[in-house]
Design a protein around this motif. Structure first.
Motif, PDB file in Angstrom:
ATOM      1  N   LEU A   1      19.654 -32.548  11.320  1.00  0.00           N
ATOM      2  CA  LEU A   1      20.008 -31.254  11.906  1.00  0.00           C
ATOM      3  C   LEU A   1      19.878 -30.135  10.880  1.00  0.00           C
ATOM      4  N   PHE A   2      20.261 -30.408   9.657  1.00  0.00           N
ATOM      5  CA  PHE A   2      20.155 -29.433   8.571  1.00  0.00           C
ATOM      6  C   PHE A   2      18.720 -28.944   8.394  1.00  0.00           C
ATOM      7  N   ILE A   3      17.773 -29.852   8.425  1.00  0.00           N
ATOM      8  CA  ILE A   3      16.381 -29.482   8.201  1.00  0.00           C
ATOM      9  C   ILE A   3      15.750 -28.881   9.455  1.00  0.00           C
ATOM     10  N   VAL A   4      15.993 -29.491  10.617  1.00  0.00           N
ATOM     11  CA  VAL A   4      15.363 -29.014  11.854  1.00  0.00           C
ATOM     12  C   VAL A   4      15.792 -27.580  12.162  1.00  0.00           C
ATOM     13  N   PHE A   5      17.088 -27.310  12.103  1.00  0.00           N
ATOM     14  CA  PHE A   5      17.555 -25.949  12.374  1.00  0.00           C
ATOM     15  C   PHE A   5      17.108 -24.989  11.272  1.00  0.00           C
ATOM     16  N   GLY A   6      16.970 -25.499  10.051  1.00  0.00           N
ATOM     17  CA  GLY A   6      16.461 -24.648   8.978  1.00  0.00           C
ATOM     18  C   GLY A   6      15.038 -24.192   9.232  1.00  0.00           C
ATOM     19  N   VAL A   7      14.188 -25.104   9.671  1.00  0.00           N
ATOM     20  CA  VAL A   7      12.792 -24.749   9.963  1.00  0.00           C
ATOM     21  C   VAL A   7      12.722 -23.770  11.132  1.00  0.00           C
ATOM     22  N   LEU A   8      13.510 -24.015  12.172  1.00  0.00           N
ATOM     23  CA  LEU A   8      13.518 -23.100  13.313  1.00  0.00           C
ATOM     24  C   LEU A   8      14.014 -21.710  12.904  1.00  0.00           C
TER      25      LEU A   8
ATOM     26  N   SER B   1      27.177 -18.413   2.709  1.00  0.00           N
ATOM     27  CA  SER B   1      28.387 -18.608   1.910  1.00  0.00           C
ATOM     28  C   SER B   1      29.568 -18.999   2.781  1.00  0.00           C
ATOM     29  N   VAL B   2      29.695 -18.345   3.934  1.00  0.00           N
ATOM     30  CA  VAL B   2      30.796 -18.672   4.846  1.00  0.00           C
ATOM     31  C   VAL B   2      30.685 -20.115   5.339  1.00  0.00           C
ATOM     32  N   VAL B   3      29.466 -20.539   5.695  1.00  0.00           N
ATOM     33  CA  VAL B   3      29.268 -21.900   6.199  1.00  0.00           C
ATOM     34  C   VAL B   3      29.503 -22.921   5.087  1.00  0.00           C
ATOM     35  N   CYS B   4      29.129 -22.598   3.854  1.00  0.00           N
ATOM     36  CA  CYS B   4      29.394 -23.505   2.730  1.00  0.00           C
ATOM     37  C   CYS B   4      30.896 -23.730   2.550  1.00  0.00           C
ATOM     38  N   VAL B   5      31.675 -22.670   2.665  1.00  0.00           N
ATOM     39  CA  VAL B   5      33.130 -22.805   2.564  1.00  0.00           C
ATOM     40  C   VAL B   5      33.657 -23.673   3.708  1.00  0.00           C
ATOM     41  N   ALA B   6      33.119 -23.477   4.902  1.00  0.00           N
ATOM     42  CA  ALA B   6      33.548 -24.285   6.042  1.00  0.00           C
ATOM     43  C   ALA B   6      33.223 -25.758   5.825  1.00  0.00           C
ATOM     44  N   PHE B   7      32.053 -26.039   5.285  1.00  0.00           N
ATOM     45  CA  PHE B   7      31.691 -27.435   5.012  1.00  0.00           C
ATOM     46  C   PHE B   7      32.606 -28.046   3.961  1.00  0.00           C
ATOM     47  N   ALA B   8      32.920 -27.277   2.908  1.00  0.00           N
ATOM     48  CA  ALA B   8      33.801 -27.785   1.855  1.00  0.00           C
ATOM     49  C   ALA B   8      35.167 -28.162   2.415  1.00  0.00           C
ATOM     50  N   LEU B   9      35.651 -27.439   3.411  1.00  0.00           N
ATOM     51  CA  LEU B   9      36.964 -27.716   3.990  1.00  0.00           C
ATOM     52  C   LEU B   9      36.906 -28.857   5.006  1.00  0.00           C
TER      53      LEU B   9
ATOM     54  N   GLN C   1      38.782 -36.377   8.348  1.00  0.00           N
ATOM     55  CA  GLN C   1      38.183 -37.509   9.033  1.00  0.00           C
ATOM     56  C   GLN C   1      38.071 -37.223  10.526  1.00  0.00           C
ATOM     57  N   GLY C   2      37.048 -37.815  11.152  1.00  0.00           N
ATOM     58  CA  GLY C   2      36.898 -37.713  12.596  1.00  0.00           C
ATOM     59  C   GLY C   2      36.392 -36.378  13.111  1.00  0.00           C
ATOM     60  N   GLN C   3      35.817 -35.542  12.235  1.00  0.00           N
ATOM     61  CA  GLN C   3      35.327 -34.219  12.651  1.00  0.00           C
ATOM     62  C   GLN C   3      33.808 -34.239  12.835  1.00  0.00           C
ATOM     63  N   THR C   4      33.341 -35.154  13.666  1.00  0.00           N
ATOM     64  CA  THR C   4      31.895 -35.327  13.808  1.00  0.00           C
ATOM     65  C   THR C   4      31.221 -34.100  14.424  1.00  0.00           C
ATOM     66  N   LEU C   5      31.789 -33.573  15.495  1.00  0.00           N
ATOM     67  CA  LEU C   5      31.179 -32.410  16.145  1.00  0.00           C
ATOM     68  C   LEU C   5      31.188 -31.193  15.226  1.00  0.00           C
ATOM     69  N   ALA C   6      32.296 -30.971  14.536  1.00  0.00           N
ATOM     70  CA  ALA C   6      32.381 -29.823  13.629  1.00  0.00           C
ATOM     71  C   ALA C   6      31.387 -29.954  12.482  1.00  0.00           C
ATOM     72  N   LEU C   7      31.268 -31.143  11.906  1.00  0.00           N
ATOM     73  CA  LEU C   7      30.337 -31.341  10.793  1.00  0.00           C
ATOM     74  C   LEU C   7      28.885 -31.195  11.247  1.00  0.00           C
ATOM     75  N   ALA C   8      28.571 -31.713  12.423  1.00  0.00           N
ATOM     76  CA  ALA C   8      27.209 -31.565  12.938  1.00  0.00           C
ATOM     77  C   ALA C   8      26.870 -30.095  13.154  1.00  0.00           C
ATOM     78  N   ALA C   9      27.827 -29.338  13.691  1.00  0.00           N
ATOM     79  CA  ALA C   9      27.600 -27.907  13.901  1.00  0.00           C
ATOM     80  C   ALA C   9      27.466 -27.163  12.575  1.00  0.00           C
ATOM     81  N   ILE C  10      28.294 -27.519  11.604  1.00  0.00           N
ATOM     82  CA  ILE C  10      28.250 -26.838  10.306  1.00  0.00           C
ATOM     83  C   ILE C  10      26.936 -27.125   9.588  1.00  0.00           C
ATOM     84  N   CYS C  11      26.486 -28.382   9.611  1.00  0.00           N
ATOM     85  CA  CYS C  11      25.206 -28.718   8.979  1.00  0.00           C
ATOM     86  C   CYS C  11      24.045 -27.983   9.656  1.00  0.00           C
TER      87      CYS C  11
END
Length: 427
Positions: free
Chosen positions: A289-296, A323-331, A336-346
């Motif tokens: 997801l990180f790469i595909v959305f990056g290319v788009l 920068s805002v998204v990096c902070v969100a990923f760090a938090l 644990q169990g935050q699959t949807l949030a992590l997928a969206a953040i990536c």
């Protein structure tokens, strides 16, 4: 005719001005861009071809995990010294010969990696694997620095950001393909020779196209006024001008830091999420997801900037959102169990971060005029690699802790209780 400072002519005005000054574009610029994009794609697949199947490679060749990691890490180590040479080659020797040399290094390196299977009785296969990877690593700097110079030399003003985006985003596409293709090809250790042979094919095709289809470094007539003065400064003089250019230094620090962050993100994603209980399949999905959305994002933003010329505004907004998204990923990555949030953040991290990359590279070329494009783009990449190596020790510590923790979790899982330890696993 002098245009007011505030005017930003669109594509039609740029084409009309080009016709007045006899500026002309050539269809073969797309062939050059195709060759360069394929070369960047192939080089990226060779870079990470071992990483997704590291356990099988280590077991087959009786290597340690650290040795397997060095097959990818050598790209970063080689980028700093070879990057300075690549800058000189691009601005002094020419884009055509730089691309041909890069294509041959990439092809020979891909073949060199297969020698342990082609020649019997080799006592140290790691030397051939590392030798092939090192040749490909030398080619990396040339191919990454080239899109900005190709866009400036061959493409008109209203197509430069798009051309830069295509050449730049071919590299992460290669990373994505390597992460998907290697596990699909290698189901057992006997499949390793087939995997290495398949990776030779795009490297060989690109080498053939570069040698036969690229006939000149610059077009017979320039596509724009900027292209006339593309390499007006000598190598050392250009470096001095860049060091005194405040706008370029600020952009280099910000964008170079961004390269370091995204390289570390790609390398550490598995180690960061594994200790929180996330599966390898989910981690692979986040990387995709990180790469595909990056290319788009890069495609959409490049087309927009080509029409509006809002380079500075796009880069500033992109950096802030990243920068805002990096902070969100760090938090969120600590939970644990935050699959949807992590997928969206990536996805958002790729969308905002990768999208800025070709625009920032083009802005670096613009604000560093009249320094050559190779120096302007190359120094930023070298700075990013230096920042990655600067955090090399903390990275290894985190990697060791994560590997130990993941191994404990895997050993405690019911599916792996009866499985023997991997012979190549080392402390």
């Amino acid at each position: 005719m002098v245009l007011p400072a505030g005017d930003r002519p669109g594509a039609d005005a740029t084409q009309a001005l080009g016709a007045l000054w006899d500026y002309r574009v050539y269809a073969r610029r797309w062939v050059f861009l195709l060759v360069l994009s394929l070369l960047s794609f192939s080089n990226a697949t060779l870079w990470l071809s071992f990483a997704p199947v590291a356990d099988m490679i280590a077991h087959h060749f009786l290597l340690s995990t650290e040795q397997i990691n060095w097959l990818s890490r050598v790209y970063l180590v080689a980028s700093i010294p070879s990057g300075v040479v690549a800058i000189w080659v691009l601005d002094s020797v020419g884009l055509r010969w730089a691309t041909i040399v890069c294509a041959w290094l990439n092809f020979v390196g891909s073949v060199f990696r297969t020698l342990p299977f082609m020649v019997g009785g080799i006592q140290d296969p790691f030397a051939f694997l590392m030798g092939g990877q090192s040749l490909c690593a030398l080619a990396q700097t040339l191919v990454i620095f080239s899109p900005a110079k190709l866009a400036a030399l061959w493409f008109p003003e209203h197509q430069r950001a798009t051309a830069n985006m295509i050449g730049t985003m071919s590299n992460p596409l290669g990373i994505l393909v390597a992460n998907l293709l290697s596990p699909a090809l290698v189901k057992k250790e006997e499949d390793i020779p087939m995997m290495l042979g398949i990776y030779i094919i795009p490297a060989g095709i690109t080498c053939l196209l570069a040698t036969t289809c690229l006939l000149e470094s610059v077009p017979p007539t320039p596509p724009s006024a900027r292209a006339i003065h593309s390499t007006s400064e000598k190598f050392l003089d250009g470096l001095k001008l860049l060091s005194c250019n405040r706008a370029y230094v600020v952009l280099a620090v910000c964008f170079g830091g961004g390269i370091g962050i995204f390289s570390s993100f790609s390398a550490l994603l598995e180690q960061v999420l594994c200790v929180r209980g996330y599966s390898n399949e989910f981690i692979g999905l986040c990387g995709a997801l990180f790469i595909v959305f990056g290319v788009l994002g890069a495609l959409v933003l490049s087309l927009y900037v080509d029409r509006t010329k809002l380079f500075t505004e796009a880069v500033k907004i992109g950096f802030c959102l990243t920068s805002v998204v990096c902070v969100a990923f760090a938090l969120v990555s600590q939970l644990q169990g935050q699959t949807l949030a992590l997928a969206a953040i990536c996805s958002l991290l790729g969308l905002f971060g990768f999208a800025v990359a070709p625009i920032a590279m083009e802005l670096a070329v613009e604000c560093s005029f009249p320094v050559g494009e190779g120096a302007a783009a190359g120094l930023i990449f070298v700075l990013g690699c230096f920042l990655v190596l600067f955090f090399h020790t903390p990275y290894r510590r985190l990697q060791a802790e994560a590997s130990a923790s993941c191994s404990i979790q895997e050993d405690m899982s019911p599916a792996t209780v009866d499985r023997e330890p991997h012979p190549a696993a080392t402390p």
